[in-house]
Motif scaffolding. Structure first.
Motif, mmCIF file in Angstrom:
data_model
loop_
_atom_site.group_PDB
_atom_site.id
_atom_site.type_symbol
_atom_site.label_atom_id
_atom_site.label_comp_id
_atom_site.label_asym_id
_atom_site.label_seq_id
_atom_site.Cartn_x
_atom_site.Cartn_y
_atom_site.Cartn_z
ATOM 1 N N UNK A 47 0.813 -1.226 0.000
ATOM 2 C CA UNK A 47 0.000 0.000 0.000
ATOM 3 C C UNK A 47 0.844 1.273 0.000
ATOM 4 N N UNK A 48 1.762 1.420 -0.939
ATOM 5 C CA UNK A 48 2.575 2.641 -0.975
ATOM 6 C C UNK A 48 1.771 3.829 -1.506
ATOM 7 N N UNK A 49 2.170 5.037 -1.104
ATOM 8 C CA UNK A 49 1.571 6.240 -1.676
ATOM 9 C C UNK A 49 2.112 6.439 -3.088
ATOM 10 N N UNK A 50 1.535 7.404 -3.810
ATOM 11 C CA UNK A 50 2.023 7.691 -5.158
ATOM 12 C C UNK A 50 3.481 8.113 -5.151
ATOM 13 N N UNK A 51 3.852 8.921 -4.159
ATOM 14 C CA UNK A 51 5.254 9.358 -4.042
ATOM 15 C C UNK A 51 6.172 8.185 -3.768
ATOM 16 N N UNK A 52 5.738 7.286 -2.883
ATOM 17 C CA UNK A 52 6.565 6.115 -2.561
ATOM 18 C C UNK A 52 6.734 5.207 -3.776
ATOM 19 N N UNK A 53 5.704 5.090 -4.596
ATOM 20 C CA UNK A 53 5.834 4.285 -5.822
ATOM 21 C C UNK A 53 6.909 4.866 -6.741
ATOM 22 N N UNK A 54 6.919 6.197 -6.881
ATOM 23 C CA UNK A 54 7.943 6.836 -7.711
ATOM 24 C C UNK A 54 9.335 6.580 -7.150
ATOM 25 N N UNK A 55 9.473 6.656 -5.845
ATOM 26 C CA UNK A 55 10.784 6.421 -5.231
ATOM 27 C C UNK A 55 11.231 4.968 -5.407
ATOM 28 N N UNK A 56 10.289 4.036 -5.408
ATOM 29 C CA UNK A 56 10.652 2.629 -5.634
ATOM 30 C C UNK A 56 11.329 2.449 -6.990
ATOM 31 N N UNK A 57 10.847 3.174 -7.997
ATOM 32 C CA UNK A 57 11.423 3.080 -9.333
ATOM 33 C C UNK A 57 12.677 3.926 -9.450
ATOM 34 N N UNK A 58 12.614 5.178 -8.955
ATOM 35 C CA UNK A 58 13.659 6.162 -9.244
ATOM 36 C C UNK A 58 14.900 6.044 -8.382
ATOM 37 N N UNK A 59 14.751 5.545 -7.139
ATOM 38 C CA UNK A 59 15.891 5.527 -6.214
ATOM 39 C C UNK A 59 17.077 4.778 -6.797
ATOM 40 N N UNK A 60 16.809 3.665 -7.435
ATOM 41 C CA UNK A 60 17.876 2.830 -7.995
ATOM 42 C C UNK A 60 18.720 3.613 -8.997
ATOM 43 N N UNK A 61 18.057 4.240 -9.982
ATOM 44 C CA UNK A 61 18.816 4.949 -11.018
ATOM 45 C C UNK A 61 19.473 6.212 -10.472
ATOM 46 N N UNK A 62 18.840 6.872 -9.499
ATOM 47 C CA UNK A 62 19.431 8.077 -8.922
ATOM 48 C C UNK A 62 20.738 7.753 -8.189
ATOM 49 N N UNK A 63 20.699 6.727 -7.348
ATOM 50 C CA UNK A 63 21.904 6.345 -6.601
ATOM 51 C C UNK A 63 22.974 5.834 -7.557
ATOM 52 N N UNK A 64 22.563 5.043 -8.538
ATOM 53 C CA UNK A 64 23.507 4.514 -9.523
ATOM 54 C C UNK A 64 24.220 5.651 -10.252
ATOM 55 N N UNK A 65 23.451 6.637 -10.725
ATOM 56 C CA UNK A 65 24.051 7.758 -11.452
ATOM 57 C C UNK A 65 24.961 8.581 -10.552
ATOM 58 N N UNK A 66 24.537 8.766 -9.301
ATOM 59 C CA UNK A 66 25.309 9.612 -8.398
ATOM 60 C C UNK A 66 26.648 9.030 -7.978
ATOM 61 N N UNK A 67 26.768 7.701 -8.003
ATOM 62 C CA UNK A 67 27.988 7.061 -7.479
ATOM 63 C C UNK A 67 28.907 6.495 -8.555
ATOM 64 N N UNK A 68 28.505 6.512 -9.830
ATOM 65 C CA UNK A 68 29.316 5.871 -10.864
ATOM 66 C C UNK A 68 30.727 6.438 -10.942
ATOM 67 N N UNK A 69 30.851 7.752 -10.954
ATOM 68 C CA UNK A 69 32.169 8.374 -11.070
ATOM 69 C C UNK A 69 33.031 8.018 -9.870
ATOM 70 N N UNK A 70 32.460 8.128 -8.671
ATOM 71 C CA UNK A 70 33.223 7.846 -7.459
ATOM 72 C C UNK A 70 33.670 6.383 -7.403
ATOM 73 N N UNK A 71 32.764 5.463 -7.719
ATOM 74 C CA UNK A 71 33.100 4.040 -7.629
ATOM 75 C C UNK A 71 34.089 3.613 -8.705
ATOM 76 N N UNK A 72 34.048 4.281 -9.861
ATOM 77 C CA UNK A 72 35.049 4.008 -10.887
ATOM 78 C C UNK A 72 36.441 4.373 -10.390
ATOM 79 N N UNK A 73 36.538 5.504 -9.722
ATOM 80 C CA UNK A 73 37.833 5.947 -9.202
ATOM 81 C C UNK A 73 38.361 4.986 -8.151
ATOM 82 N N UNK A 74 37.465 4.488 -7.306
ATOM 83 C CA UNK A 74 37.877 3.511 -6.294
ATOM 84 C C UNK A 74 38.419 2.251 -6.968
ATOM 85 N N UNK A 75 37.722 1.783 -8.014
ATOM 86 C CA UNK A 75 38.157 0.585 -8.725
ATOM 87 C C UNK A 75 39.490 0.773 -9.419
ATOM 88 N N UNK A 76 39.712 1.970 -9.975
ATOM 89 C CA UNK A 76 40.980 2.235 -10.655
ATOM 90 C C UNK A 76 42.147 2.178 -9.674
#
Length: 521
Positions: A47-76
């Protein structure tokens, strides 16, 4: 003049290793879209709210986009293979937590952790491939395999989601990750060589913070502003995000070993290919969401039926990468990329024939053309990105390429998705204006097509039928506008690619040292 040494050929172990390497990539891209089909069942359970439904979809791509540069540097710095395996462990833990979720925010937190694991793994998949295949022609086919799996993953997410929901439950959408991650953890150490950039040492923590704040801030603000709500919050977050990006860029230009070498963008072909990718993915992400929803909401197809009509798109996406890699032997890469983008624009152009009673075949044909053209173009542009830099810079090039992909996806969903919602809302309001409905009912049916279906069912009778017909007409009109906008963006991307990628060689690496004289003091 001494002859340039011929790069060594890849071994059988390298090719088997590539097969292992694309497994996590496939899951990372699938997880970006797999929950789209699962939302109705998740809504019934949690029973999520409309906002919570959006966060279920969007959180994954937001965190992924935000950390790609940093995690690449760690791997290098600490090892790309090590990063890949650490990310696999984290991805597995997050998958278990997601499957066990008993509340909306628990599920959102699990999706965020999946994004962290994906951000750790994704740059390593591309940079390891770059270092495993030093011969340009072999690397092009390796990049074709990588691009094909990325395209198939994005296209197959809703297909797999639809099948899983109909066969098992939404919990299985998370549990499917576990066997693949275990396979990677077993075979990765045996088949994948370790690599790192020996010139990099210290990790600059302020740069990690600024990159995360900047990328998350801009992505979140665009989603907020295009939704037409919380304008003040969206504007404030946008200012913070842009400030974070500006400070990040200035800091990178001052550091002796930057988190991301901004000077890579002084390499013309690198810059041209990255922006081509960004524009193409932006157009695809937004317009494809509209067409997929048309199958379900307007034509009334169930998740499994919808997935059947999406299968040609996945097949063409897989084939396109290899078609592009084969054609480059006869034609200049810039010509193939430009032609592919124009083919995609033509595919989106078919949306002008869309009606509320159009057969699913029209949508399937549109998606197939889009996937074929974009798959050819993105495969070769990605090869250009990775061939424009030396092997030790592969991680940074990979992070830049994948960040462009995630930002393009986020912008496309926000901008073209916002256009879809706004156009539908206006058209649905106009279409039901003479029915004598209350303000509350009009606001509900004009908010989303899914809500209009509920309203029509509740009202019933002749009025309910008129509401349903008006909503279907409005959504079809909005989907057509989103398709036309996608076609326009693709044409812009084609023009950009034809200009900036002119002169790219198909047979040799394009390595060009970035300019260093324009440092900020």
């Amino acid at each position: 003049m001494p002859m340039k040494p011929v790069p060594p050929k890849a071994t059988a172990k390298n090719w088997i290793g590539l097969a292992v390497l694309v497994l996590p990539l496939l899951l990372i891209t699938i997880d970006g879209t797999v929950l789209i089909m699962a939302l109705p069942e998740i809504s019934g359970d949690l029973s999520p709210s409309g906002t919570e439904q959006l966060w279920m979809i969007d959180t994954y791509s937001l965190v992924l986009a935000g950390l790609l540069v940093a995690m690449s540097s760690v791997g290098e710095r600490f090892g790309r293979r090590r990063n890949l395996l650490i990310g696999a462990v984290l991805f597995s833990i997050a998958s278990v937590l997601g499957a066990l979720a008993t509340s909306s925010w628990w599920l959102i937190a699990a999706r965020a952790l999946l994004g962290v694991g994906g951000a750790i793994m994704m740059p390593s998949t591309l940079s390891l491939a770059r270092n495993m295949f030093l011969n340009r022609q072999e690397r092009r086919y390796a990049m074709a395999v990588w691009a094909a799996m990325a395209s198939v993953g994005a296209a197959a997410g809703p297909i797999i989601g639809g099948w899983i929901i109909e066969t098992f439950s939404w919990h299985a959408a998370f549990l499917m990750n576990i066997p693949v991650m275990l396979l990677l953890l077993v075979l990765g150490p045996l088949l994948l060589p370790e690599s790192r950039n020996p010139d990099l040492h210290k990790i600059d923590m302020p740069s990690i913070g600024l990159s995360f704040v900047g990328l998350i801030g801009v992505a979140y603000s665009i989603k907020t502003l295009t939704g037409g709500k919380n304008i003040d919050v969206g504007t404030a977050v946008l200012v913070i995000g842009l400030l974070g990006i500006i400070l990040f860029v200035r800091r990178q230009l001052r550091l002796p070993t930057p988190l991301l070498d901004i000077r890579l963008f002084t390499v013309r072909h690198f810059r041209g290919a990255v922006i081509t990718d960004l524009l193409a993915i932006l157009a695809m992400a937004g317009a494809l969401v509209a067409l997929t929803q048309h199958l379900q909401l307007v034509l009334g197809l169930g998740p499994l039926q919808t997935s059947y009509w999406l299968m040609p798109q996945a097949a063409f996406a897989a084939a396109a990468a290899f078609v592009g890699a084969a054609m480059v032997k006869r034609f200049p890469p810039a010509h193939i990329i430009t032609s592919g983008l124009l083919m995609t624009a033509a595919g989106f152009g078919l949306t002008v024939f869309l009606t509320p009673t159009s057969p699913p075949l029209l949508v399937a044909t549109t998606l197939a053309l889009v996937s074929l053209g974009a798959g050819m173009a993105l495969t070769l542009s990605n090869d250009i990105i990775m061939s424009s830099v030396k092997p030790e810079r592969a991680g940074q090039a990979a992070a830049t390429s994948e960040t462009a992909y995630e930002i393009g996806t986020t912008l496309g969903t926000a901008v073209l998705g916002g256009l879809l919602v706004a156009w539908y809302s206006r058209a649905a309001t106009d279409g039901t204006d003479g029915l004598g409905l209350t303000t509350g009912i009009t606001e509900r049916l004009s908010s989303t097509m899914a809500e209009a279906l509920l309203v029509a069912s509740e009202v019933g009778g002749n009025t309910g039928g008129l509401i349903l017909a008006a909503a279907r007409e409005a959504f079809t009109e909005a989907a057509t506008i989103a398709g036309i906008a996608g076609a326009g963006i693709m044409i812009v991307a084609a023009i950009w690619a034809s200009v900036t990628l002119r002169g790219v060689s198909a047979n040799s690496d394009l390595i060009e040292e970035p300019e260093h004289e324009h440092e900020v003091r």
